[in-house]
Design a protein around this motif. Sequence first.
Motif, PDB file in Angstrom:
ATOM      1  N   SER A 106       0.831  -1.214   0.000  1.00 12.27           N
ATOM      2  CA  SER A 106       0.000   0.000   0.000  1.00 12.27           C
ATOM      3  C   SER A 106       0.862   1.258   0.000  1.00 12.27           C
ATOM      4  O   SER A 106       0.537   2.245  -0.674  1.00 12.27           O
ATOM      5  CB  SER A 106      -0.917   0.006   1.228  1.00 12.27           C
ATOM      6  OG  SER A 106      -1.745  -1.136   1.250  1.00 12.27           O
ATOM      7  N   TRP A 157      -3.794  -0.797  -9.391  1.00  7.37           N
ATOM      8  CA  TRP A 157      -4.773  -1.743  -8.878  1.00  7.37           C
ATOM      9  C   TRP A 157      -4.244  -2.557  -7.697  1.00  7.37           C
ATOM     10  O   TRP A 157      -4.940  -2.757  -6.704  1.00  7.37           O
ATOM     11  CB  TRP A 157      -5.179  -2.694 -10.013  1.00  7.37           C
ATOM     12  CG  TRP A 157      -6.133  -3.758  -9.559  1.00  7.37           C
ATOM     13  CD1 TRP A 157      -7.489  -3.675  -9.462  1.00  7.37           C
ATOM     14  CD2 TRP A 157      -5.783  -5.079  -9.129  1.00  7.37           C
ATOM     15  NE1 TRP A 157      -8.018  -4.842  -8.998  1.00  7.37           N
ATOM     16  CE2 TRP A 157      -6.989  -5.738  -8.784  1.00  7.37           C
ATOM     17  CE3 TRP A 157      -4.586  -5.779  -9.011  1.00  7.37           C
ATOM     18  CZ2 TRP A 157      -7.020  -7.048  -8.336  1.00  7.37           C
ATOM     19  CZ3 TRP A 157      -4.612  -7.083  -8.546  1.00  7.37           C
ATOM     20  CH2 TRP A 157      -5.829  -7.713  -8.219  1.00  7.37           C
ATOM     21  N   ARG A 166      -4.144  -0.488  -4.474  1.00 13.41           N
ATOM     22  CA  ARG A 166      -5.493  -0.207  -3.972  1.00 13.41           C
ATOM     23  C   ARG A 166      -6.115  -1.455  -3.335  1.00 13.41           C
ATOM     24  O   ARG A 166      -6.779  -1.370  -2.300  1.00 13.41           O
ATOM     25  CB  ARG A 166      -6.371   0.311  -5.104  1.00 13.41           C
ATOM     26  CG  ARG A 166      -5.960   1.686  -5.621  1.00 13.41           C
ATOM     27  CD  ARG A 166      -7.035   2.285  -6.505  1.00 13.41           C
ATOM     28  NE  ARG A 166      -7.258   1.502  -7.706  1.00 13.41           N
ATOM     29  CZ  ARG A 166      -6.620   1.682  -8.862  1.00 13.41           C
ATOM     30  NH1 ARG A 166      -5.674   2.630  -8.939  1.00 13.41           N
ATOM     31  NH2 ARG A 166      -6.894   0.940  -9.926  1.00 13.41           N
ATOM     32  N   ARG A 208      -7.289  -1.870   0.581  1.00 19.60           N
ATOM     33  CA  ARG A 208      -8.644  -2.268   0.996  1.00 19.60           C
ATOM     34  C   ARG A 208      -8.593  -3.455   1.955  1.00 19.60           C
ATOM     35  O   ARG A 208      -9.356  -3.518   2.920  1.00 19.60           O
ATOM     36  CB  ARG A 208      -9.481  -2.599  -0.237  1.00 19.60           C
ATOM     37  CG  ARG A 208      -9.811  -1.372  -1.092  1.00 19.60           C
ATOM     38  CD  ARG A 208     -10.841  -1.707  -2.170  1.00 19.60           C
ATOM     39  NE  ARG A 208     -11.135  -0.541  -2.983  1.00 19.60           N
ATOM     40  CZ  ARG A 208     -10.575  -0.281  -4.158  1.00 19.60           C
ATOM     41  NH1 ARG A 208      -9.676  -1.142  -4.658  1.00 19.60           N
ATOM     42  NH2 ARG A 208     -10.885   0.805  -4.834  1.00 19.60           N
ATOM     43  N   THR A 212      -4.625   7.869  -4.401  1.00 20.68           N
ATOM     44  CA  THR A 212      -5.864   7.103  -4.309  1.00 20.68           C
ATOM     45  C   THR A 212      -5.816   6.120  -3.143  1.00 20.68           C
ATOM     46  O   THR A 212      -6.811   5.904  -2.446  1.00 20.68           O
ATOM     47  CB  THR A 212      -6.106   6.328  -5.614  1.00 20.68           C
ATOM     48  OG1 THR A 212      -6.080   7.241  -6.719  1.00 20.68           O
ATOM     49  CG2 THR A 212      -7.459   5.629  -5.586  1.00 20.68           C
ATOM     50  N   VAL A 213      -4.659   5.528  -2.913  1.00 20.49           N
ATOM     51  CA  VAL A 213      -4.491   4.611  -1.784  1.00 20.49           C
ATOM     52  C   VAL A 213      -4.639   5.367  -0.464  1.00 20.49           C
ATOM     53  O   VAL A 213      -5.277   4.877   0.477  1.00 20.49           O
ATOM     54  CB  VAL A 213      -3.119   3.925  -1.865  1.00 20.49           C
ATOM     55  CG1 VAL A 213      -2.858   3.092  -0.616  1.00 20.49           C
ATOM     56  CG2 VAL A 213      -3.025   3.064  -3.113  1.00 20.49           C
ATOM     57  N   ILE A 248      -8.219   5.840   0.292  1.00 24.00           N
ATOM     58  CA  ILE A 248      -8.862   4.623   0.810  1.00 24.00           C
ATOM     59  C   ILE A 248      -8.624   4.511   2.321  1.00 24.00           C
ATOM     60  O   ILE A 248      -9.547   4.207   3.089  1.00 24.00           O
ATOM     61  CB  ILE A 248      -8.324   3.383   0.074  1.00 24.00           C
ATOM     62  CG1 ILE A 248      -8.770   3.397  -1.390  1.00 24.00           C
ATOM     63  CG2 ILE A 248      -8.793   2.103   0.761  1.00 24.00           C
ATOM     64  CD1 ILE A 248      -8.141   2.299  -2.234  1.00 24.00           C
TER      65      ILE A 248
END
Length: 330
Positions: free
Chosen positions: A9, A15, A18, A22, A51-52, A55
């Motif tokens: 992470s 992808w 991410r 999650r 983006t990570v 999250i």
Amino acid sequence: MVDRLERYSLHGSGWSARTAARLLCRGLRAANPYPSIGPVLRVLNGARDPTVADIAREAVQQAWDDGGHAWNRIWRDLWREVQVHTGEGWPGYYRDLPYPMTRFLLTPEPDCAHVPRVRLVACLDRENRHDGSSAAAVLDAAQRSSDLRVRRELMTLLAATDQPDLLGMLEYLFIEGLRNTGNPNRQIAERHALWTGGKPTPLLETVLTNPYTPRRAKNSLCGELGVLAVLCGRSDLLGDYDRDYLGVALLDTVNRRGVPAVLKEKCQQTLREYRLDRRDEPIRPRPPQGQPRRPNGAVGSWPTSYTGTDTAGGGYDGGGGHSGGFGGSF
């Protein structure tokens, strides 16, 4: 497994990063979260892929909003995560608060009992007093975080807050700064400095700007807070302090190296106005009940210096739950 997910992470992108984030954050949404939320907080603060980081932020936000004890776990783990160990002196570390977590803590919290109504202040209000207050950590981060935005935003909060623990810490740091002004140990003097080149440091500017400082005295023997009242032009508060201890603190400030001339002049004026400069009366500090009176010097003599550390009952209670000294860490 957790270490591997955290590594993907933090340093990955796209992808795979991410997905790892999650999976890492899934525990925060479960009934029994991870024993430590540290990995998620590290991803929030340092993920390579924005983006990570989003999250991780959403997961922490959801855990916080779910109520219960999640906020306390996030709050406690946060201050452990931001400790930077130096291996020098005591306590051997300081707090370097990252900007993403700062923004999370400064999010509005309508139910907060004190101003400004943000999460950081709400957490201080909710803390278990048996575990101690985190106000010292907040002040440490405000002074020593590497990110200028963090220092600026935390100082802005401190300049407007009425949270008792934070006000107590501001008063405590003023006392320590005044006592260490002119200290021959340069490192100590710089660490506690209230003035630089005759101008107030950001800490002192914050203390002077805050409309809730100085407060009514809870310890009449702490004359240094009387000096703060003089500095702020709050002569209405001087009656809260023991006359002898206030006089000693004012004289000590007048004679101390490194104190600006403006403050020395205010202290001298206060000594004359309240007849605290009379030399025909001995100083008789009032010891606490049950303690023997300390012998005084010759009649008409004033101590040349005063630190408050050798007087009975000279401890400071700033209103933040620290009686007889300070129990926080710096």
